[in-house]
Enzyme design. Structure first.
Site, PDB file in Angstrom:
ATOM      1  N   GLU A 106       0.859  -1.184   0.000  1.00 17.25           N
ATOM      2  CA  GLU A 106       0.000   0.000   0.000  1.00 17.25           C
ATOM      3  C   GLU A 106       0.895   1.234   0.000  1.00 17.25           C
ATOM      4  OE1 GLU A 106      -0.710  -1.797   3.259  1.00 17.25           O
ATOM      5  OE2 GLU A 106      -2.075  -3.170   2.259  1.00 17.25           O
ATOM      6  N   TYR A 118       7.974   1.977  -7.544  1.00 14.24           N
ATOM      7  CA  TYR A 118       7.261   0.700  -7.644  1.00 14.24           C
ATOM      8  C   TYR A 118       6.871   0.403  -9.097  1.00 14.24           C
ATOM      9  CZ  TYR A 118       6.882   1.242  -2.568  1.00 14.24           C
ATOM     10  OH  TYR A 118       7.164   1.415  -1.235  1.00 14.24           O
TER      11      TYR A 118
HETATM   12  C1  LIG Z   1      10.684   5.829  -1.617  1.00 17.90           C
HETATM   13  C2  LIG Z   1      12.134   5.787  -1.101  1.00 17.90           C
HETATM   14  C3  LIG Z   1      12.306   4.552  -0.198  1.00 17.90           C
HETATM   15  C4  LIG Z   1      13.078   5.658  -2.292  1.00 17.90           C
HETATM   16  O1  LIG Z   1      14.382   5.490  -1.767  1.00 17.90           O
HETATM   17  P1  LIG Z   1      15.684   6.077  -2.530  1.00 17.90           P
HETATM   18  O2  LIG Z   1      16.875   5.451  -1.886  1.00 17.90           O
HETATM   19  O3  LIG Z   1      15.640   7.545  -2.592  1.00 17.90           O
HETATM   20  O4  LIG Z   1      15.405   5.457  -3.978  1.00 17.90           O
HETATM   21  P2  LIG Z   1      16.375   5.396  -5.255  1.00 17.90           P
HETATM   22  O5  LIG Z   1      17.408   6.462  -5.220  1.00 17.90           O
HETATM   23  O6  LIG Z   1      16.835   3.979  -5.390  1.00 17.90           O
HETATM   24  O7  LIG Z   1      15.344   5.709  -6.427  1.00 17.90           O
HETATM   25  C5  LIG Z   1      14.431   4.711  -6.817  1.00 17.90           C
HETATM   26  C6  LIG Z   1      13.377   5.306  -7.709  1.00 17.90           C
HETATM   27  O8  LIG Z   1      12.523   6.146  -6.959  1.00 17.90           O
HETATM   28  C7  LIG Z   1      12.082   7.212  -7.787  1.00 17.90           C
HETATM   29  N1  LIG Z   1      12.622   8.445  -7.248  1.00 17.90           N
HETATM   30  C8  LIG Z   1      13.602   8.587  -6.318  1.00 17.90           C
HETATM   31  N2  LIG Z   1      13.766   9.880  -6.012  1.00 17.90           N
HETATM   32  C9  LIG Z   1      12.861  10.561  -6.747  1.00 17.90           C
HETATM   33  C10 LIG Z   1      12.516  11.937  -6.861  1.00 17.90           C
HETATM   34  N3  LIG Z   1      13.125  12.872  -6.142  1.00 17.90           N
HETATM   35  N4  LIG Z   1      11.517  12.266  -7.709  1.00 17.90           N
HETATM   36  C11 LIG Z   1      10.854  11.327  -8.423  1.00 17.90           C
HETATM   37  N5  LIG Z   1      11.145  10.007  -8.365  1.00 17.90           N
HETATM   38  C12 LIG Z   1      12.130   9.638  -7.541  1.00 17.90           C
HETATM   39  C13 LIG Z   1      12.656   6.939  -9.159  1.00 17.90           C
HETATM   40  O9  LIG Z   1      11.741   6.106  -9.860  1.00 17.90           O
HETATM   41  C14 LIG Z   1      13.902   6.179  -8.814  1.00 17.90           C
HETATM   42  O10 LIG Z   1      14.339   5.388  -9.882  1.00 17.90           O
HETATM   43  P3  LIG Z   1      15.352   6.023 -10.990  1.00 17.90           P
HETATM   44  O11 LIG Z   1      16.468   6.653 -10.230  1.00 17.90           O
HETATM   45  O12 LIG Z   1      15.767   4.827 -11.767  1.00 17.90           O
HETATM   46  O13 LIG Z   1      14.532   7.004 -11.734  1.00 17.90           O
HETATM   47  C15 LIG Z   1      12.506   7.098  -0.354  1.00 17.90           C
HETATM   48  O14 LIG Z   1      12.115   8.197  -1.145  1.00 17.90           O
HETATM   49  C16 LIG Z   1      11.897   7.218   1.026  1.00 17.90           C
HETATM   50  O15 LIG Z   1      12.446   6.720   2.007  1.00 17.90           O
HETATM   51  N6  LIG Z   1      10.747   7.919   1.105  1.00 17.90           N
HETATM   52  C17 LIG Z   1      10.075   8.108   2.405  1.00 17.90           C
HETATM   53  C18 LIG Z   1       9.460   6.837   2.893  1.00 17.90           C
HETATM   54  C19 LIG Z   1       8.463   6.305   1.878  1.00 17.90           C
HETATM   55  O16 LIG Z   1       7.669   7.035   1.308  1.00 17.90           O
HETATM   56  N7  LIG Z   1       8.476   4.966   1.688  1.00 17.90           N
HETATM   57  C20 LIG Z   1       7.549   4.281   0.807  1.00 17.90           C
HETATM   58  C21 LIG Z   1       6.323   3.976   1.541  1.00 17.90           C
HETATM   59  S1  LIG Z   1       5.102   3.141   0.516  1.00 17.90           S
END
Ligand SMILES: CC(C)(COP(=O)(O)OP(=O)(O)OC[C@H]1O[C@@H](n2cnc3c(N)ncnc32)[C@H](O)[C@@H]1OP(=O)(O)O)[C@@H](O)C(=O)NCCC(=O)NCCS
Length: 150
Positions: A106, A118
């Site tokens: 979710e 995702y």
């Molecule tokens: C979601 C989360 C876990 C991603 O972690 P991250 O280490 O920053 O992710 P990555 O650097 O590996 O990026 C993975 C993908 O996320 C997306 N992404 C990451 N940063 C982004 C940004 N600033 N804007 C848009 N998309 C973004 C992209 O699809 C990216 O893939 P790409 O680099 O190939 O385009 C992180 O943003 C986070 O901790 N968010 C807060 C907690 C949360 O919302 N968790 C999910 C709950 S359902």
């Protein structure tokens, strides 16, 4: 940047709770992580460690043949560097090795960053839970992935 992805242990507890609390408007009660680590046989808990510091965490629940992504977060200082993608990929591959064939989760309707990640794995939206999040009555989008060859 060189990091390792490994199973979460109780020694990671404080750092994992800190990442959870800084990442979510409705963090889990801290004791939930202890429960996942000690009392929930379905739990699959992973962390990313960089230079001795925990920088990301994921909790999944392995249920029959599915991995439910219960929570995933990267510490804000380390986002946007591929860590979340690697962590999710690792958890999905590990679940596949254990026999999982599907995954689901979710996500908040407004959480476009997570949804984008995702979708890039092949997760598709297949439902919604109305007013699922208690802090702002936001809907949850249900997403599922029907193959784990990531
Ligand atoms: C979601 C989360 C876990 C991603 O972690 P991250 O280490 O920053 O992710 P990555 O650097 O590996 O990026 C993975 C993908 O996320 C997306 N992404 C990451 N940063 C982004 C940004 N600033 N804007 C848009 N998309 C973004 C992209 O699809 C990216 O893939 P790409 O680099 O190939 O385009 C992180 O943003 C986070 O901790 N968010 C807060 C907690 C949360 O919302 N968790 C999910 C709950 S359902």
């Amino acid at each position: 940047m060189s990091y390792v992805i490994r199973k979460m242990t109780l020694d990671d507890f404080d750092q994992v709770v800190a990442i959870d609390q800084i990442s979510f408007s409705l963090p889990w009660p801290a004791r939930s992580f202890r429960f996942e680590l000690t009392d929930n046989p379905a739990s699959r808990c992973w962390v990313v460690e960089l230079d001795g510091r925990v920088v990301a965490m994921l909790v999944g629940w392995f249920i029959v043949d599915e991995l439910h992504i219960a929570t995933i977060a990267t510490h804000p200082e380390f986002r946007g560097q591929g860590i979340g993608r690697d962590l999710l990929s690792h958890a999905l591959r590990s679940a596949r090795e254990e026999g999982a064939v599907k995954s689901f989760l979710e996500v908040r309707e407004s959480n476009e960053v997570a949804q984008k990640m995702y979708r890039s794995f092949g997760f598709v939206e297949d439902g919604r839970r109305s007013e699922y999040y208690k802090d702002n009555a936001e809907d949850a989008i249900l997403m599922s992935l029907d193959h784990l060859d990531v």
